[in-house]
Design a protein around this motif. Sequence first.
Motif, mmCIF file in Angstrom:
data_model
loop_
_atom_site.group_PDB
_atom_site.id
_atom_site.type_symbol
_atom_site.label_atom_id
_atom_site.label_comp_id
_atom_site.label_asym_id
_atom_site.label_seq_id
_atom_site.Cartn_x
_atom_site.Cartn_y
_atom_site.Cartn_z
ATOM 1 N N UNK A 56 0.811 -0.800 0.251
ATOM 2 C CA UNK A 56 0.086 0.062 -0.128
ATOM 3 C C UNK A 56 0.269 1.321 -0.285
ATOM 4 N N UNK A 57 2.226 1.349 0.424
ATOM 5 C CA UNK A 57 2.817 2.452 -0.122
ATOM 6 C C UNK A 57 4.674 1.647 -0.394
ATOM 7 N N UNK A 58 4.320 1.337 -1.500
ATOM 8 C CA UNK A 58 6.143 0.858 -1.738
ATOM 9 C C UNK A 58 6.923 1.966 -2.128
ATOM 10 N N UNK A 59 7.904 1.475 -1.385
ATOM 11 C CA UNK A 59 9.369 2.660 -1.634
ATOM 12 C C UNK A 59 10.486 1.916 -2.696
ATOM 13 N N UNK A 60 9.754 0.754 -3.302
ATOM 14 C CA UNK A 60 10.817 0.277 -4.611
ATOM 15 C C UNK A 60 10.387 -0.672 -4.923
ATOM 16 N N UNK A 61 10.991 -0.997 -6.393
ATOM 17 C CA UNK A 61 10.574 -2.070 -7.193
ATOM 18 C C UNK A 61 10.980 -3.215 -6.318
ATOM 19 N N UNK A 62 10.556 -4.130 -6.985
ATOM 20 C CA UNK A 62 11.135 -5.527 -6.719
ATOM 21 C C UNK A 62 11.833 -5.952 -8.585
ATOM 22 N N UNK A 63 12.761 -6.791 -8.901
ATOM 23 C CA UNK A 63 13.178 -6.922 -9.941
ATOM 24 C C UNK A 63 13.965 -8.814 -9.661
ATOM 25 N N UNK A 64 12.787 -9.258 -10.399
ATOM 26 C CA UNK A 64 13.609 -11.453 -9.633
ATOM 27 C C UNK A 64 14.775 -11.549 -10.945
ATOM 28 N N UNK A 65 15.954 -11.774 -10.273
ATOM 29 C CA UNK A 65 16.355 -11.955 -11.422
ATOM 30 C C UNK A 65 17.610 -13.536 -10.547
ATOM 31 N N UNK A 66 17.690 -14.285 -11.991
ATOM 32 C CA UNK A 66 18.170 -15.654 -11.474
ATOM 33 C C UNK A 66 17.545 -15.779 -10.052
ATOM 34 N N UNK A 67 16.809 -16.266 -9.299
ATOM 35 C CA UNK A 67 16.789 -16.632 -7.836
ATOM 36 C C UNK A 67 16.465 -15.908 -7.019
ATOM 37 N N UNK A 68 16.968 -14.582 -7.796
ATOM 38 C CA UNK A 68 17.588 -13.217 -6.115
ATOM 39 C C UNK A 68 16.166 -12.216 -6.483
ATOM 40 N N UNK A 69 16.151 -11.914 -5.483
ATOM 41 C CA UNK A 69 14.624 -10.318 -5.685
ATOM 42 C C UNK A 69 15.658 -9.391 -5.005
ATOM 43 N N UNK A 70 15.914 -8.378 -6.022
ATOM 44 C CA UNK A 70 16.716 -6.772 -6.431
ATOM 45 C C UNK A 70 15.583 -5.548 -5.848
ATOM 46 N N UNK A 71 15.865 -5.178 -5.859
ATOM 47 C CA UNK A 71 15.601 -3.814 -5.315
ATOM 48 C C UNK A 71 16.621 -2.793 -5.614
ATOM 49 N N UNK A 72 16.045 -1.736 -5.719
ATOM 50 C CA UNK A 72 16.627 -0.267 -5.570
ATOM 51 C C UNK A 72 17.631 -0.501 -7.002
ATOM 52 N N UNK A 73 19.132 0.365 -6.660
ATOM 53 C CA UNK A 73 19.392 0.726 -7.572
ATOM 54 C C UNK A 73 19.913 -1.119 -8.252
#
Length: 140
Positions: A56-73
């Motif tokens: 409801x208040x997201x401060x980042x997006x997630x990118x699922x990359x090769x089994x890792x959930x990455x945030x921010x930069x």
Amino acid sequence: MSGSPDGLWLFDGVCNLCSGSVRTVMALDRKGLIRFTPIQSAYGRQLAQEHGIDPDQPTSFLFLDSGRALEKSAAVLALLRRLGAPWSWLAVIDVLPRAWLDGAYDWLAANRYRLMGRRATCMLPTPEQRARFILDPPIS
């Protein structure tokens, strides 16, 4: 999270900056390697909560990359690398300190609605884009 899709971008579907970025990546990713789910979808909410993001208040997006959930930069850089040349060349900024990159990301994320506006409803894919979106949790 085991079994999560590879190359999946969890984004804020009511954010104009985020939705515009998704449309841009869809146009640049001609092979269709990157898929998308808005945080406002059932699956997006589930992923956000599993990875400590308030849907409801997201401060980042997630990118699922090769089994890792990455945030921010880290998420931005992994996404750029997936796009291939010339876009992947932009990932050269990874030589900068992560604190600087995440600081710039945090500033943009905190000001995204003020800078680019907000939609009244979540971005919905066109019929042509629908195959690239995951809106419901996969059945286990």
